[in-house]
Scaffold this active site. Structure first.
Site, PDB file in Angstrom:
ATOM      1  N   HIS A  82       0.837  -1.128   0.065  1.00 19.87           N
ATOM      2  CA  HIS A  82      -0.064  -0.051   0.034  1.00 19.87           C
ATOM      3  C   HIS A  82       1.001   1.138   0.047  1.00 19.87           C
ATOM      4  CE1 HIS A  82      -3.011   2.842   0.721  1.00 19.87           C
ATOM      5  NE2 HIS A  82      -4.046   1.812   0.890  1.00 19.87           N
ATOM      6  N   PRO A 164       7.843  20.701  11.613  1.00 15.78           N
ATOM      7  CA  PRO A 164       8.945  21.101  10.880  1.00 15.78           C
ATOM      8  C   PRO A 164       9.174  20.814   9.461  1.00 15.78           C
ATOM      9  CG  PRO A 164       9.467  19.332  12.139  1.00 15.78           C
ATOM     10  CD  PRO A 164       7.965  19.571  12.575  1.00 15.78           C
ATOM     11  N   VAL A 168      11.954  13.182   9.269  1.00 12.07           N
ATOM     12  CA  VAL A 168      11.844  12.463  10.544  1.00 12.07           C
ATOM     13  C   VAL A 168      12.164  10.678   9.919  1.00 12.07           C
ATOM     14  CG1 VAL A 168      10.986  11.781  12.748  1.00 12.07           C
ATOM     15  CG2 VAL A 168      10.832  14.075  11.742  1.00 12.07           C
ATOM     16  N   SER A 170      12.238   7.800  11.010  1.00 11.35           N
ATOM     17  CA  SER A 170      11.444   6.914  11.886  1.00 11.35           C
ATOM     18  C   SER A 170       9.750   7.091  11.693  1.00 11.35           C
ATOM     19  CB  SER A 170      11.955   6.802  13.513  1.00 11.35           C
ATOM     20  OG  SER A 170      11.176   7.949  13.849  1.00 11.35           O
TER      21      SER A 170
END
Length: 541
Positions: A82, A164, A168, A170
């Site tokens: 997906h 922000p 990121v 993770s």
């Protein structure tokens, strides 16, 4: 009417049961949230959660789920069929009951802002919550998926709405928004992934590009392969099932598959479904096959069979249809859940509600039900076989009206309670007084709208009742006579309820218009009921 918002967050984890369960617990343990469904897929490596509650409660539930996911999901290791761009990929808020789309937009905004501030992750707004037209489409926001985020976030046009402009690893990014019910509907094919995707490209609104648009409006689609089921699927999102319904997507997929000599072997609904989506499909197949089905249970069974919704797993309506999981009101509040003896006792108690409005609605509902009964006592009998086609046409309006009028029993009591609630609002400051006055006027309009809807519903039945009086089973003559007077009495009650609530409405034009309409409906009810009785007497003679 109690407020109810549905939240359907999609998390990028469909294999690790411990993670899936941890997110489930985070939602279920949120006060005011009811977790309705958890649907995970190993191939897609994705889990769709469905929960409901009041607006402020579902925002908290979504935040609690995100907090759990933040500790447990690492997007740098994620792979699945997906499309996705984040650990919490998308989080839509959907109006279910007593809530406007604007309120759901505010839910998305509040959730997005708090998520970004607390976790320090980028959040985009989409759908009805989008701040620019270019961000309304989820696929457009997802373009390039998680892997493209490091570069996209460097571009000014891809600055997030909250949080922000920094990658990121993770987490990725989250998309929050407000939308109508989205139906995730997959059609099963014994084919390759490429063949399924070919069909998806022909059907989806986007098509193969600007020069080759697809056939179905408000439909997104891709083709993929489910290893665990050893079959391919045309995986679709129906963005507005009232524009393109389940049956349309299924039938068009079957047509495309037939041209490619590919077998269709059922379908799959992911998550919950509104009752109307299934009943719309039932109406299509009833018309196509000239079927006569009144009960929702039978209509749903027909749709499950025709679409093959139980091909991959049992389809249990009580667990999959949202109205069955979240009733309009709990048994302790709803008059409809109470025994007749209790209802009558409450009408006779020292309380303003339930009152004449609820009694009028109940009386009219029983009148419509009696007419439906007379039709059914005529239909399907050998001696009246020549009337079968006529009864098939006459019975459904009475059946539907009986259900609608029954719902007005509660609606009338709720409307009166809304007015009483407005009466208790503070009036200490000029602003308080203005708010109270506006709430009172809105409460009065609601109190007028319910009995007016009763009278309008009954008015739609008179032509069918006249015809039924001429040809219905004469052994049921007294039932039809009572039906006519019950319907007339319902309108009689509606008339006086409208007038008493109009008295304090300040909009003179509205008052005049409604007074004229309800007077006309009462006169029509008197005339039509008398005509039904005359016709029945003439048949007896």
């Amino acid at each position: 009417m109690s407020q109810l918002v549905e939240c359907v967050p999609n998390f990028s984890e469909g294999k690790n049961q411990e993670v899936i369960d941890a997110i489930s617990r985070a939602v279920a343990q949120t006060p005011g949230c009811v977790l309705l469904d958890v649907d995970s897929g190993p191939s897609t490596n994705r889990t769709v959660y469905t929960f409901v509650g009041r607006p402020e409660d579902v925002v908290e539930g979504a935040l609690n789920a995100a907090r759990a996911a933040y500790q447990l999901i690492d997007m740098s290791r994620h792979h699945g069929e997906h499309p996705r761009m984040g650990a919490l990929d998308v989080c839509p808020f959907i109006p279910v009951r007593g809530v406007t789309m604007d309120e759901c937009v505010r839910c998305a905004q509040a959730f997005g802002q708090r998520l970004a501030e607390e976790l320090g992750v980028p959040v985009y707004l989409y759908g009805e919550a989008a701040r620019t037209a270019g961000r309304q489409s989820l696929p457009a926001l997802r373009a390039g998926e998680y892997e493209a985020l490091p570069e996209k976030l460097k571009q000014a046009e891809w600055a997030p709405d909250f949080g922000p402009s920094a990658f990121v690893p993770s987490w990725g990014a989250t998309v929050a928004g407000a939308r109508k019910f989205l139906l995730a509907f997959n059609i099963n094919l014994l084919s390759t992934r490429e063949q399924a995707h070919r069909i998806a490209l022909d059907l989806r609104e986007q098509g193969r590009g600007k020069d080759q648009p697809g056939r179905l409006k408000k439909v997104q689609a891709i083709g993929w392969y489910l290893d665990e089921k050893n079959l391919a699927q045309v995986s679709t999102n129906l963005l507005d099932f009232e524009v393109t319904g389940l049956h349309t997507v299924f039938e068009e997929t079957c047509r495309e598959a037939q041209e490619l000599s590919l077998p269709v072997v059922g379908s799959q609904l992911v998550g919950l479904v509104p009752l109307k989506a299934l009943l719309d499909a039932a109406a299509f197949y009833c018309e196509k096959e000239n079927l006569f089905l009144l009960q929702d249970e039978h209509r749903i069974r027909l749709v499950v069979n025709r679409l093959g919704l139980d091909s991959l797993a049992p389809f249990k309506p009580k667990e999959r249809i949202i109205e069955y999981l979240v009733p309009e009101a709990g048994p302790e509040q709803s008059l409809l859940h109470k025994p007749l003896r209790t209802f009558v006792r409450e009408v006779g108690s020292r309380s303003a509600a339930p009152g004449a409005g609820s009694v009028a609605a109940a009386t009219a509902a029983m009148g419509a039900a009696l007419a439906s009964m007379v039709g059914l006592m005529t239909y399907g009998r050998r001696q009246f076989e020549h009337l079968d086609a006529t009864m098939r046409r006459l019975i459904p309006p009475f059946h539907a009206a009986s259900a609608k009028l029954t719902s007005l029993v509660d609606a009338d009591a709720r409307a009166f309670e809304a007015y009483l609630k407005a009466m208790k609002l503070p009036k200490d400051t000029p602003e308080d007084k203005d708010r109270r006055a506006a709430a009172l006027q809105e409460g009065l309009r609601q109190a007028v709208a319910v009995p007016l809807a009763l009278a309008e519903t009954v008015a739609s039945l008179w032509p069918a009742l006249q015809e039924l009086a001429l040809c219905g089973n004469l052994a049921c003559r007294s039932d039809l006579q009572v039906a006519a007077k019950a319907l007339e009495t319902g309108v009689f009650g509606a008339y006086f309820n409208v007038l008493i609530n109009l008295k304090d409405v300040t909009d003179d034009a509205f008052k005049a218009q409604v007074r004229q309409r309800i007077s006309s409906l009462l006169q029509e009810a008197k005339t039509q009921a008398a005509l039904v009785l005359d016709r029945l007497e003439a048949r007896q003679a």
